[in-house]
Structure formats: C-alpha cells, structure tokens
Design a protein around this motif. Structure first.
Motif, PDB file in Angstrom:
ATOM      1  N   VAL A   7      19.980   7.822  80.566  1.00  0.00           N
ATOM      2  CA  VAL A   7      19.808   6.834  79.502  1.00  0.00           C
ATOM      3  C   VAL A   7      20.729   5.651  79.808  1.00  0.00           C
ATOM      4  O   VAL A   7      21.942   5.821  79.979  1.00  0.00           O
ATOM      5  CB  VAL A   7      20.151   7.422  78.121  1.00  0.00           C
ATOM      6  N   LEU A  36      20.658   6.112  70.556  1.00  0.00           N
ATOM      7  CA  LEU A  36      21.004   7.003  71.656  1.00  0.00           C
ATOM      8  C   LEU A  36      20.513   8.426  71.397  1.00  0.00           C
ATOM      9  O   LEU A  36      19.936   9.071  72.288  1.00  0.00           O
ATOM     10  CB  LEU A  36      22.523   7.000  71.870  1.00  0.00           C
ATOM     11  N   ASP A  37      20.709   8.929  70.194  1.00  0.00           N
ATOM     12  CA  ASP A  37      20.260  10.286  69.878  1.00  0.00           C
ATOM     13  C   ASP A  37      18.743  10.401  69.964  1.00  0.00           C
ATOM     14  O   ASP A  37      18.212  11.428  70.406  1.00  0.00           O
ATOM     15  CB  ASP A  37      20.738  10.694  68.481  1.00  0.00           C
ATOM     16  N   LEU A  40      17.910  10.577  73.751  1.00  0.00           N
ATOM     17  CA  LEU A  40      18.250  11.892  74.307  1.00  0.00           C
ATOM     18  C   LEU A  40      17.279  12.962  73.813  1.00  0.00           C
ATOM     19  O   LEU A  40      16.917  13.877  74.564  1.00  0.00           O
ATOM     20  CB  LEU A  40      19.686  12.258  73.935  1.00  0.00           C
ATOM     21  N   ARG A  44      15.250  15.894  75.843  1.00  0.00           N
ATOM     22  CA  ARG A  44      15.401  17.322  75.531  1.00  0.00           C
ATOM     23  C   ARG A  44      14.059  17.948  75.156  1.00  0.00           C
ATOM     24  O   ARG A  44      13.733  19.059  75.592  1.00  0.00           O
ATOM     25  CB  ARG A  44      16.413  17.490  74.400  1.00  0.00           C
ATOM     26  N   LEU A  51      21.053  15.635  81.673  1.00  0.00           N
ATOM     27  CA  LEU A  51      21.093  14.372  80.940  1.00  0.00           C
ATOM     28  C   LEU A  51      22.356  13.614  81.312  1.00  0.00           C
ATOM     29  O   LEU A  51      23.447  14.198  81.382  1.00  0.00           O
ATOM     30  CB  LEU A  51      21.069  14.614  79.435  1.00  0.00           C
ATOM     31  N   VAL A  53      24.344   9.558  80.774  1.00  0.00           N
ATOM     32  CA  VAL A  53      24.399   8.288  80.047  1.00  0.00           C
ATOM     33  C   VAL A  53      25.448   7.421  80.730  1.00  0.00           C
ATOM     34  O   VAL A  53      26.532   7.914  81.072  1.00  0.00           O
ATOM     35  CB  VAL A  53      24.784   8.532  78.574  1.00  0.00           C
ATOM     36  N   LEU A  66      29.280  11.709  71.960  1.00  0.00           N
ATOM     37  CA  LEU A  66      28.641  12.752  72.767  1.00  0.00           C
ATOM     38  C   LEU A  66      29.546  13.953  73.032  1.00  0.00           C
ATOM     39  O   LEU A  66      29.116  14.900  73.699  1.00  0.00           O
ATOM     40  CB  LEU A  66      28.183  12.164  74.105  1.00  0.00           C
ATOM     41  N   GLN A  69      28.522  17.748  73.689  1.00  0.00           N
ATOM     42  CA  GLN A  69      27.133  17.847  74.106  1.00  0.00           C
ATOM     43  C   GLN A  69      27.057  17.946  75.634  1.00  0.00           C
ATOM     44  O   GLN A  69      27.952  17.491  76.344  1.00  0.00           O
ATOM     45  CB  GLN A  69      26.332  16.625  73.636  1.00  0.00           C
ATOM     46  N   VAL A  71      25.977  16.324  78.102  1.00  0.00           N
ATOM     47  CA  VAL A  71      25.533  15.021  78.602  1.00  0.00           C
ATOM     48  C   VAL A  71      26.632  14.470  79.501  1.00  0.00           C
ATOM     49  O   VAL A  71      27.770  14.299  79.068  1.00  0.00           O
ATOM     50  CB  VAL A  71      25.249  14.023  77.457  1.00  0.00           C
ATOM     51  N   PRO A 104      17.488   3.089  75.552  1.00  0.00           N
ATOM     52  CA  PRO A 104      17.571   3.623  74.191  1.00  0.00           C
ATOM     53  C   PRO A 104      17.143   2.657  73.095  1.00  0.00           C
ATOM     54  O   PRO A 104      16.887   3.096  71.966  1.00  0.00           O
ATOM     55  CB  PRO A 104      19.056   3.963  74.050  1.00  0.00           C
TER      56      PRO A 104
END
Length: 223
Positions: A7, A36-37, A40, A44, A51, A53, A66, A69, A71, A104
């Motif tokens: 991302v 962003l969420d 992502l 997912r 993933l 970023v 994050l 998570q 990521v 994003p």
C-alpha cells in the motif's frame, strides 16, 4: 492464487490540506474506517500473502496505527521515493515475483478489485491495472488515462481511469537508474512491448484526494 501486496502510504497529501497538516492522508476516515484500513482490508479479503506499507509524511502516526498488525513498514522518512522508487525499496519486504500495489486514497464499490486482479492475472503479463470508466468515477479531476486494444493491452490516452490497484512484475526496476521515480516509467516499458494489460472495474470509484471528496466517498458507501 495469492501474492504480496504493498500500500502506497508515503505521500504528503498536499491536495488534502489542511486535514493533512497534522494527519497523514491514509489515516483520514471515510465513514467509520481509515483509508489505510480499507486498503489493507481489500488485500486481506483477497488472501494477500504479505502486506507492506511505505511511510514518509507523519509516518510515526502510521507506525502507531499499525502496531500489533502483521504489516511490514518501508520507511521513506529521509527521502520520498515516489511509486517506482518506493516499490523498489520495499522489495526485500515483499519477496520475488509479481506484487499487488494499492493506493489507499480511493473508494471502490462492487467486487473486490484486488481479488479481480488475482483472478485475471496471467503469466504472459508484466502488469495488470484495474481501470474505471470515467463516467463511473466520482471526485475525479481531468480526463482518463488509458484505453484497451481488443486483447486487453493498455494504450495511453482514453476514457479509462487508473483506479490505483494493479499487479506488476518488478524485475525491470533495476533498469531505471534514478532513485526517485514514478511507476509510469515502468508502465511505458511494458506498454511498448505489449505486456501491460487492463481490467475494467464494473462498480463505482471515488478519488479521495481532497476534503470535498470525503462526502462523495461516504455517499458511495451508503448507497
């Protein structure tokens, strides 16, 4: 089929000022979720294997968001590398082979564009871009980016807008000597060889690049 996904979250978000004076654009909320969420979640839901970023402007806020998570973070705090340089720097986090990249700052309706790209990917492709007819866009300023030939190969200029999601091979990044550059450079190489393709998204799409685009995007979500 599944692939790693990056991302692009490092931009300064200048068009989104003054909201981005104190908040990175990917952390702006549309509805109940940050941009962003939402990005992502597309990966997912499509089963992306890894993933990543990238970060630059107010990047610590994205790190904090994050935390906990799964990521990976590619830190461009010292120098903003644009999409091409940013992808090249993140390759150790993504691994070999083609990768998914997602911007994003857009909202999609209809089928998951990442899943559609994975389903449409073929080994003879160097890039597969998700495109949106100009009439199905919201918040877009300017015309389209591409058209497609009968085989689905990209042609520069037309009424199809690049939606900010793609699968791309990154082998040829090594041919570009600049540290900071756009993935448009890579697309041009692939288009010239007839190995860049496009898919047309059937739903609606909104550019969330300016404050006035947020209510447009929220209206799409509520439809």
């Amino acid at each position: 089929m599944s692939l790693p996904m990056m991302v692009f979250a490092a931009g300064k978000g200048t068009r989104m000022a003054p909201l981005t004076d104190r908040l990175p654009k990917p952390l702006i909320k549309v509805g109940s979720q940050t941009l962003l969420d939402r990005a992502l979640a597309l990966g997912r839901q499509a089963g992306a294997t890894r993933l990543a970023v990238n970060i630059h402007h107010l990047g610590q806020q994205i790190r904090d968001h994050l935390a906990g998570q799964d990521v990976a973070i590619s830190d461009e705090s010292d120098l903003l590398l644009e999409t091409g340089g940013g992808l090249r720097k993140a390759l150790p986090l993504l691994g070999p082979g083609p990768v998914i990249t997602v911007n994003p700052d857009v909202i999609w309706t209809g089928p998951n564009p990442v899943r559609a790209l994975l389903d449409g990917w073929r080994e003879d492709m160097d890039a597969l871009l998700m495109l949106v007819p100009l009439a199905q866009t919201r918040g877009r300023q300017g015309g389209g980016d591409f058209s497609l030939d009968p085989a689905g190969r990209l042609i520069r200029k037309g009424d199809l807008v690049y939606g900010g999601a793609q699968i791309i091979r990154h082998d040829r990044l090594a041919e570009i000597p600049d540290e900071v550059f756009s993935l448009n450079r890579l697309w041009d190489l692939m288009i010239a060889e007839g190995r860049a393709y496009g898919l047309v998204h059937p739903g609606l799409w909104c550019d969330v690049g300016r404050p006035d685009c947020i209510p447009l995007a929220e209206a799409l979500i509520d439809e």
